[in-house]
Design a protein around this motif. Sequence first.
Motif, PDB file in Angstrom:
ATOM      1  N   TRP A  85      -5.952   6.614  22.695  1.00  0.00           N
ATOM      2  CA  TRP A  85      -5.257   5.497  22.061  1.00  0.00           C
ATOM      3  C   TRP A  85      -6.101   4.243  22.257  1.00  0.00           C
ATOM      4  N   ARG A 136      -8.268  13.644  19.155  1.00  0.00           N
ATOM      5  CA  ARG A 136      -7.365  12.950  18.242  1.00  0.00           C
ATOM      6  C   ARG A 136      -7.467  11.474  18.608  1.00  0.00           C
ATOM      7  N   ALA A 192      -4.781  12.690  23.311  1.00  0.00           N
ATOM      8  CA  ALA A 192      -5.371  11.757  22.337  1.00  0.00           C
ATOM      9  C   ALA A 192      -5.975  10.560  23.066  1.00  0.00           C
ATOM     10  N   LYS A 241      -8.258   1.057   8.093  1.00  0.00           N
ATOM     11  CA  LYS A 241      -8.236   2.274   7.273  1.00  0.00           C
ATOM     12  C   LYS A 241      -9.449   2.338   6.355  1.00  0.00           C
ATOM     13  N   GLU A 257      -5.903   7.766  18.012  1.00  0.00           N
ATOM     14  CA  GLU A 257      -4.750   6.985  17.551  1.00  0.00           C
ATOM     15  C   GLU A 257      -5.123   5.515  17.665  1.00  0.00           C
ATOM     16  N   ILE A 258      -5.078   4.815  16.542  1.00  0.00           N
ATOM     17  CA  ILE A 258      -5.493   3.409  16.517  1.00  0.00           C
ATOM     18  C   ILE A 258      -4.286   2.516  16.256  1.00  0.00           C
ATOM     19  N   LEU A 259      -4.076   1.574  17.163  1.00  0.00           N
ATOM     20  CA  LEU A 259      -3.009   0.593  17.000  1.00  0.00           C
ATOM     21  C   LEU A 259      -3.519  -0.540  16.119  1.00  0.00           C
ATOM     22  N   CYS A 291      -8.983   9.739  12.158  1.00  0.00           N
ATOM     23  CA  CYS A 291      -8.228   8.758  12.944  1.00  0.00           C
ATOM     24  C   CYS A 291      -6.859   8.508  12.312  1.00  0.00           C
ATOM     25  N   ARG A 292      -5.878   8.278  13.180  1.00  0.00           N
ATOM     26  CA  ARG A 292      -4.524   7.966  12.719  1.00  0.00           C
ATOM     27  C   ARG A 292      -4.204   6.533  13.114  1.00  0.00           C
ATOM     28  N   PHE A 293      -3.416   5.867  12.291  1.00  0.00           N
ATOM     29  CA  PHE A 293      -3.141   4.445  12.476  1.00  0.00           C
ATOM     30  C   PHE A 293      -1.660   4.234  12.767  1.00  0.00           C
ATOM     31  N   ASN A 294      -1.389   3.332  13.702  1.00  0.00           N
ATOM     32  CA  ASN A 294      -0.033   3.093  14.181  1.00  0.00           C
ATOM     33  C   ASN A 294       0.259   1.604  14.217  1.00  0.00           C
TER      34      ASN A 294
END
Length: 94
Positions: free
Chosen positions: A17, A52, A15, A67, A54-56, A75-78
């Motif tokens: 990041w 993939r 991924a 979002k 991954e967004i902080l 995208c996924r958010f963390n």
Amino acid sequence: MSFPRQPAEWAPHAACWTAFPYDPEQWFEPLAEAKREFVAFARALAEFGGERVEILVANDRVASEAKAALAGSSCRFNAVDRKSTRLNSSHTDI
């Protein structure tokens, strides 16, 4: 002494990041412009690069904004624990 190996950008990886820009004091250009560029970058990676992403995000407000800006993307958010981690816009001090 042994150090962790940092692979090249083009090496296979699970991924990408990155962190959503949120602090105007960390950007030379206007923050709104940085956010537009970041969104284009993240969408390109997710949609055309097949990665993939991954967004902080620094807090709930930033998470909501990120979002909304990236709605419809993969995208996924963390969330980041700000007490134990310094989040420094598009790169981290983790």
